[in-house]
Design a protein around this motif. Structure first.
Motif, mmCIF file in Angstrom:
data_model
loop_
_atom_site.group_PDB
_atom_site.id
_atom_site.type_symbol
_atom_site.label_atom_id
_atom_site.label_comp_id
_atom_site.label_asym_id
_atom_site.label_seq_id
_atom_site.Cartn_x
_atom_site.Cartn_y
_atom_site.Cartn_z
ATOM 1 N N ASP A 63 0.827 -1.204 0.000
ATOM 2 C CA ASP A 63 0.000 0.000 0.000
ATOM 3 C C ASP A 63 0.870 1.266 0.000
ATOM 4 O O ASP A 63 2.053 1.225 0.377
ATOM 5 N N SER A 101 -4.857 1.976 -6.651
ATOM 6 C CA SER A 101 -5.550 2.103 -5.366
ATOM 7 C C SER A 101 -5.689 0.736 -4.708
ATOM 8 O O SER A 101 -5.468 -0.309 -5.353
ATOM 9 N N ASP A 120 -8.504 -0.508 -3.968
ATOM 10 C CA ASP A 120 -9.632 -1.141 -4.657
ATOM 11 C C ASP A 120 -9.156 -1.904 -5.890
ATOM 12 O O ASP A 120 -9.634 -3.018 -6.168
ATOM 13 N N ILE A 147 -7.486 -5.147 -4.646
ATOM 14 C CA ILE A 147 -8.467 -6.144 -4.221
ATOM 15 C C ILE A 147 -9.163 -6.768 -5.429
ATOM 16 O O ILE A 147 -9.370 -7.985 -5.487
ATOM 17 N N THR A 197 -7.442 1.737 8.267
ATOM 18 C CA THR A 197 -8.642 1.627 7.439
ATOM 19 C C THR A 197 -8.397 0.744 6.231
ATOM 20 O O THR A 197 -9.219 -0.112 5.888
ATOM 21 N N HIS A 198 -7.250 0.924 5.571
ATOM 22 C CA HIS A 198 -6.920 0.096 4.414
ATOM 23 C C HIS A 198 -6.740 -1.373 4.823
ATOM 24 O O HIS A 198 -7.180 -2.284 4.108
ATOM 25 N N ASN A 202 -8.163 -2.932 7.321
ATOM 26 C CA ASN A 202 -9.471 -3.502 7.629
ATOM 27 C C ASN A 202 -10.266 -3.771 6.361
ATOM 28 O O ASN A 202 -10.951 -4.798 6.235
ATOM 29 N N THR A 203 -10.188 -2.864 5.404
ATOM 30 C CA THR A 203 -10.876 -3.059 4.125
ATOM 31 C C THR A 203 -10.354 -4.305 3.424
ATOM 32 O O THR A 203 -11.124 -5.122 2.907
ATOM 33 N N PHE A 204 -9.049 -4.467 3.405
ATOM 34 C CA PHE A 204 -8.421 -5.620 2.759
ATOM 35 C C PHE A 204 -8.847 -6.921 3.446
ATOM 36 O O PHE A 204 -9.212 -7.902 2.784
ATOM 37 N N ARG A 244 -11.511 -7.596 5.073
ATOM 38 C CA ARG A 244 -12.925 -7.910 4.876
ATOM 39 C C ARG A 244 -13.274 -8.251 3.423
ATOM 40 O O ARG A 244 -14.143 -9.079 3.165
ATOM 41 N N GLN A 245 -12.589 -7.620 2.467
ATOM 42 C CA GLN A 245 -13.031 -7.736 1.075
ATOM 43 C C GLN A 245 -12.257 -8.753 0.247
ATOM 44 O O GLN A 245 -12.741 -9.187 -0.801
#
Length: 412
Positions: free
Chosen positions: A231, A320, A322, A325, A345-346, A348-350, A352-353
């Motif tokens: 990232d 990004s 996104d 992912i 935040t990044h 946690n997003t990773f 979960r997704q």
């Protein structure tokens, strides 16, 4: 004894083993550990034959490494057995007991699956891992290794059976297909009467063949097209260490990194440093944007889906998290994926997704392993979503039985 007779014997043995107490199972495992130590020289001697055959057949070095046994690796097998001995017995446990209004008491109990067949390639350590985990979980095991490791597997099974002779558990709880005829695999996949579960462990071709041809229930394991996403908010020095470990330490295993995705904002700084660190050891295949920054081979569309199992790494720049992912969910094998970032935040997003059995933040994908997870070993890394996912240890080798106790109740 014919192959079918061997399977019948395993089925009968499973009825006894399924209700064997923990103390007897643990003592049998202890005797097997002692036997492996006693037969170490013999095992290494037989493994050397497989290594020599592999070299003559021009097997690549990263795969020869998977096949090779050493004193340390045999000691690792022994240590894993003692770890399994110390783990809680998964059989005949329940966290679910309730009583209905009519007085019936229902318990959801864990029980062995029965006879488990495992079809695996190259890695002789699987022989010991599979036996140890199935014995402790009350299951019998039918082992079918590959021709490349036939001598090693014969020696390991011999040592296991010699250990069982000194215990109260019969040698009949373990079966070994001492024949490299591939026709036996086809027969094994359809013996529903005697085999309760098949686990394929190896390359994509083997797994696809088993899944498509088996009538026995299967658990799909471990092709590893694993990614690391660096990232824009990552610690670059830490990132380089992690990438090197994930790619170089043992490139021939399913949890090695095959593709690195890098945020374009940090690529100009990170890529030259990464190339300086691993460029002499690893062939890097980069997208067009990567090639503008370092002199590497061009990646093709096929590279993004490839499990190299070699000193080869695909590298791509993304705009990004996104994009990263989306790429992983398109090309990944649902095995192990990692994000390197200091942005909560990044991260946690990773987590979960990303669709994978194991998802990491700031760590190497090389930790996706039953031994590293504290399971004492594994039957494989399940990449499916039903029953078992990720490293399969003791708790993934039991099913459930509902016991209902009444006092004359009848249904109206």
């Amino acid at each position: 004894m014919t192959f079918v007779e061997q399977c019948k014997t395993l089925k009968k043995a499973a009825q006894v083993l399924g209700s064997t107490d923990t103390k007897a199972k643990n003592e049998a495992l202890r005797q097997v550990a002692i036997s492996l130590n006693q037969y170490e020289d013999y095992i290494l001697q037989e493994n050397a034959k497989d290594i020599e055959n592999a070299k003559q057949n021009h097997m690549k070095e990263s795969l020869i490494d998977r096949l090779r046994l050493t004193k340390d690796r045999i000691q690792g097998m022994i240590d894993s057995i003692y770890t399994i001995i110390d783990l809680k017995d998964p059989v005949w446990r329940s966290n679910d007991v309730w009583t209905l209004e009519n007085g019936l008491t229902i318990s959801k109990m864990t029980v062995p699956i029965g006879v488990i067949g495992i079809i695996y390639e190259s890695r002789p350590n699987v022989t010991v891992d599979a036996f140890s985990l199935t014995l402790k979980s009350g299951n019998c095991i039918l082992l079918r290794g590959s021709s490349t490791s036939i001598n090693s597997n014969r020696a390991l099974v011999y040592a296991i059976k010699e250990g069982l002779k000194n215990s109260a558990i019969s040698q009949e709880v373990i079966g070994f297909v001492d024949d490299t005829d591939r026709g036996i695999v086809k027969e094994m996949l359809t013996l529903n009467e005697y085999i309760d579960l098949i686990i394929p462990r190896g390359g994509k071709d083997l797994i696809d063949f088993v899944v498509k041809n088996a009538t026995v229930p299967t658990i799909e394991t471990g092709v590893g097209n694993c990614h690391i996403f660096v990232d824009e908010d990552s610690d670059l020095e830490k990132a380089i260490d992690i990438i090197e470990n994930a790619k170089v330490q043992r490139p021939g295993v399913c949890n090695a990194c095959e593709t690195v995705l890098i945020h374009e904002k940090i690529a100009e700084v990170l890529l030259p440093k990464l190339y300086d660190r691993i460029g002499s050891k690893v062939e890097i295949r980069g997208c067009a944007a990567v090639k503008k920054l370092i002199d590497v081979k061009a990646a093709t569309d096929e590279d993004w889906a490839e499990e190299y199992l070699d000193y080869i790494l695909a590298v791509k720049l993304v705009k990004s998290i996104d994009d990263a992912i989306e790429h992983i969910n398109q090309y990944g094998s649902k095995h192990s994926e990692a994000i390197l970032t200091e942005n909560f935040t990044h991260a946690n997003t990773f987590l979960r997704q990303v669709d994978a059995a194991a998802v990491y933040v700031n760590a190497s994908t090389r930790f996706t392993d039953g031994g590293e997870f504290g399971f004492g070993g594994e039957m494989g890394i399940s990449t499916q979503k039903m029953h078992a996912r990720g490293p399969m240890g003791l708790n993934e080798l039991v099913t459930v039985k509902y016991t209902i106790v009444g006092n004359g109740q009848i249904r109206e």
